[in-house]
Scaffold this motif. Sequence first.
Motif, short mmCIF file in Angstrom:
data_model
loop_
_atom_site.label_atom_id
_atom_site.label_comp_id
_atom_site.label_asym_id
_atom_site.label_seq_id
_atom_site.Cartn_x
_atom_site.Cartn_y
_atom_site.Cartn_z
N PHE A 252 -13.63 59.53 -21.68
CA PHE A 252 -14.10 58.92 -20.43
C PHE A 252 -13.12 59.20 -19.29
N PHE A 253 -11.83 59.03 -19.55
CA PHE A 253 -10.84 59.24 -18.50
C PHE A 253 -10.88 60.68 -17.99
N VAL A 254 -10.95 61.63 -18.91
CA VAL A 254 -11.01 63.03 -18.50
C VAL A 254 -12.29 63.31 -17.71
N LEU A 255 -13.41 62.78 -18.19
CA LEU A 255 -14.68 62.94 -17.49
C LEU A 255 -14.62 62.33 -16.10
N SER A 256 -13.97 61.20 -15.96
CA SER A 256 -13.89 60.53 -14.67
C SER A 256 -13.15 61.38 -13.66
N GLY A 257 -12.03 61.96 -14.07
CA GLY A 257 -11.30 62.84 -13.17
C GLY A 257 -12.12 64.04 -12.76
N PHE A 258 -12.86 64.61 -13.71
CA PHE A 258 -13.72 65.76 -13.42
C PHE A 258 -14.79 65.38 -12.40
N ILE A 259 -15.48 64.27 -12.63
CA ILE A 259 -16.62 63.90 -11.79
C ILE A 259 -16.17 63.59 -10.37
N MET A 260 -15.02 62.95 -10.23
CA MET A 260 -14.55 62.63 -8.89
C MET A 260 -14.28 63.88 -8.06
N VAL A 261 -13.67 64.87 -8.68
CA VAL A 261 -13.41 66.12 -7.96
C VAL A 261 -14.70 66.89 -7.74
N TRP A 262 -15.55 66.94 -8.77
CA TRP A 262 -16.77 67.74 -8.70
C TRP A 262 -17.73 67.23 -7.64
N THR A 263 -17.87 65.93 -7.55
CA THR A 263 -18.87 65.35 -6.65
C THR A 263 -18.37 65.21 -5.22
N THR A 264 -17.10 65.52 -4.97
CA THR A 264 -16.58 65.44 -3.60
C THR A 264 -16.25 66.81 -3.03
N GLN A 265 -16.80 67.86 -3.64
CA GLN A 265 -16.48 69.22 -3.18
C GLN A 265 -16.84 69.44 -1.72
N THR A 266 -17.91 68.84 -1.25
CA THR A 266 -18.37 69.04 0.13
C THR A 266 -18.17 67.80 0.98
N ALA A 267 -17.36 66.85 0.52
CA ALA A 267 -17.22 65.59 1.25
C ALA A 267 -16.36 65.71 2.50
N GLY A 268 -15.56 66.77 2.57
CA GLY A 268 -14.65 66.88 3.69
C GLY A 268 -13.39 66.07 3.46
N HIS A 269 -12.57 65.96 4.51
CA HIS A 269 -11.34 65.18 4.38
C HIS A 269 -11.16 64.30 5.61
N ALA B 264 -9.62 66.38 -13.52
CA ALA B 264 -9.68 66.91 -12.16
C ALA B 264 -9.35 68.39 -12.15
N GLY B 265 -8.37 68.79 -12.95
CA GLY B 265 -8.02 70.21 -13.05
C GLY B 265 -9.15 71.04 -13.61
N VAL B 266 -9.87 70.50 -14.59
CA VAL B 266 -11.03 71.22 -15.15
C VAL B 266 -12.08 71.44 -14.07
N ALA B 267 -12.33 70.42 -13.23
CA ALA B 267 -13.32 70.56 -12.17
C ALA B 267 -12.93 71.67 -11.19
N LEU B 268 -11.67 71.71 -10.81
CA LEU B 268 -11.21 72.77 -9.90
C LEU B 268 -11.35 74.14 -10.54
N ALA B 269 -11.01 74.23 -11.84
CA ALA B 269 -11.08 75.52 -12.53
C ALA B 269 -12.52 75.99 -12.69
N VAL B 270 -13.42 75.09 -13.07
CA VAL B 270 -14.82 75.47 -13.27
C VAL B 270 -15.45 75.89 -11.95
N ALA B 271 -15.12 75.19 -10.86
CA ALA B 271 -15.68 75.52 -9.55
C ALA B 271 -15.26 76.91 -9.10
N ARG B 272 -14.07 77.35 -9.52
CA ARG B 272 -13.54 78.65 -9.07
C ARG B 272 -13.69 79.74 -10.13
N TRP B 273 -14.26 79.39 -11.29
CA TRP B 273 -14.32 80.36 -12.39
C TRP B 273 -15.25 81.51 -12.02
N PRO B 274 -14.73 82.75 -12.06
CA PRO B 274 -15.58 83.89 -11.73
C PRO B 274 -16.46 84.29 -12.92
N GLY B 275 -17.71 84.62 -12.66
CA GLY B 275 -18.59 85.08 -13.72
C GLY B 275 -19.04 83.97 -14.64
#
Length: 371
Positions: free
Chosen positions: A75-92, A220-231
């Motif tokens: 759950f903890f790992v999933l939570s970090g992933f989802i927070m990064v993944w769902t805020t990709q276009t949220a801006g800052h 959170a690191g997994v979300a960043l890596a998956v978003a940038r993974w080529p191919g």
Amino acid sequence: MSHSATLPAAAAPSSAPSSVPAHAATGQLDLVQALRGFAAFGVLTHHIAVSIDRWFGAGFTPPGFGLGWVGVDLFFVLSGFIMVWTTQTAGHGLQPAAAFWARRVLRVYPPYWAALALAIAVTTALPAIVGQANAGFWASFFLWPSEHPPILQPGWTLIYELWFYLGFGLLMLTPRRHLAALLSGWAVGVMIAAAHFGQDTHPVLHVIANPLTLNFLMGAGVALAVARWPGSPPVPVLLGLIAFGALLLVAGAYYVTETGWNEWTRMLACGPASALLLAGAALLDRQGRLAPPKALVTLGDWSYALYLTHQPIVYAATLLSVQAFGVGWLGVLVAVAAGLTVPFLATALLHRAVEKPAQDAGRRLAKAISA
């Protein structure tokens, strides 16, 4: 842990060729969502094992149920992933951060308060299920760190969730391009603080310096890596990664259970394995070539409500079973059957009556803040 995984609107394809499955075109991460369901179900089985061991004896505990606590780490790992993944276009900036916090608060607290009321009602009716001191009403109500767990015991994990929401929201004040470096700095800070303060410290510092926070950061690191993974890696490779991560996770849970509870050992044994499992599922979801059964996705949708409601119901069912049938396999079978079914009735009610309206209210408030 606390909401479904979907691609942000700008990241989801506006249209898709007919060869792309529908769930891929909508950006729904169904396998990731199913993992949330597995995590909640694992914690349910863990509390069944705890209750059977308490009232019937360790010899009656169903095999494997005792390892279900590892669902919390997942759950903890999933939570970090989802927070990064769902805020990709949220801006800052302050507005996106405030909108994020608003959605989180309304997403977490109303269902939790409803489940807390259920726990208080059940423990008042059956005080024998209370097994340890708790943090008291107000600390439990606000999920404030304490030396003791909240009245609704699974709420201890939400204290860590809220800490991560606070920290991640602060990171959203800065440009997105700095996120990877800031998350890395956070991880280093946690390791330094954990080494300096240890775990026998003030409850607030215990949360801030706890190695379990690194599970969030791995996600959170997994979300960043998956978003940038080529191919797109081949499906068999990703299935192998999922299987390998799952095996490592079970082995890690077994190792920690056998050797004793140490938060560093727990994080190292279960965090990286959860991250591997999640990475395989997210990459496979991104391809859209394998959709899990709808029932598993629904279980993921219900995972927060199931996580909140199950523990007092399981304990009450087990206590009533031993009182009705005595110590023996008949009582165990009744307790396990009740533990695997009755919580889902409360789950469905909480999800539909409280959780979904709270989600909708959070989205409206976030939209108003962002306007």
